[in-house]
Design an enzyme around this catalytic site. Sequence first.
Site, PDB file in Angstrom:
ATOM      1  CB  THR A 123      -0.906   0.012   1.249  1.00 44.66           C
ATOM      2  OG1 THR A 123      -1.539   1.285   1.391  1.00 44.66           O
ATOM      3  CG2 THR A 123      -0.103  -0.244   2.519  1.00 44.66           C
ATOM      4  CE1 TYR A 147      -3.600  -2.017   5.218  1.00 43.43           C
ATOM      5  CE2 TYR A 147      -3.357   0.253   4.492  1.00 43.43           C
ATOM      6  CZ  TYR A 147      -3.554  -1.078   4.204  1.00 43.43           C
ATOM      7  OH  TYR A 147      -3.686  -1.485   2.896  1.00 43.43           O
TER       8      TYR A 147
END
Length: 348
Positions: A123, A147
Amino acid sequence: MNAGEKGAVLVTGGAGYIGSHAVLALVDAGWPVAVLDDLSTGFLDTVPDGVKFYEGDIGDCGLLERIFAELGICAIMHFAGSVVVPESVADPLAYYDNNTGRSRVLIAAAVRAGVPRFIFSSTAAVYGVPERTAVTEDTPTQPINPYGWSKLMTEQMLADASAAHGLDVCVLRYFNVAGADPRGRAGQSTAGATHLIKVACEAALGKRERVAVYGTDYDTSDGTGVRDYIHVSDLAAAHVLALDALVAEPGRPLTMNCGYGRGFSVLDVLDAVDRASGGHIERVMQPRRPGDPAALIADPSRLRATLPWVPRYADLDTIVAHALDWERRLAQRAAGGGGAASDRAGSA
């Protein structure tokens, strides 16, 4: 090596949003595919007929050993994981367990079984709040939430496993993934999804009353945040090409940003949904959220130079149209008494 000559591709999280599109792209390209998914956020009816399905957890060593023994896996595409940033802040240890700890189990099992290739779903969150708008792979990785850290830690484990065990690794760092399969075979079905285009399409169909716009005073064209939106089917195509690259040139680790290199503001997106739906979404202006950069746009130069990747859907109106069409399909299923998922016989 021809597709499938040395075994199937195992897609973890292959019943989820991005993973299901990767499965479709692999099947369309002639690869034999197996899916491993715990169905916590995935849907079994997205798994195509003829694709072997295993319901279970990537942290289950016994299940992984059985899959590797049964199928002779030649590559893993790893999508399974948790992806909601605010949730990671509220429950960081769960994210380190699910995204990092269980990925370690998967990587270790792959190494023991001699699986030669591993493609990882990472990501742009690994970059945190970059100083420059156009983000290259050399931009410092400075995550600002669990995250992002959980994904970066997995990237590091893969790099170390590659160096120590010869595992061929490709890391793909996604920017804002949106849209749905143009043929209507898959889309974003997760309840409570937080992606802007998904949220806006729900609002356009009356599933939400309004859409919150967080921050209207950024240094952008209209004051709202700007992001690089990539169609999920173009992203899936990049995964298949990445697999081809690992097969063609072993021993070359790859890390590539996945985006179009063009940004659209929040208001641009809402306007596009209005055009596609023929309505008007109510917008509620809210203060900025901590940690949100004004603009985050990929520099996809390395991806384009490394792979013969030619995006087919690099247009905001196209992305929105496909997302809205999928949302209508979900609404029709719900009205007919069905859900986003259905039972399928023969799952393992």
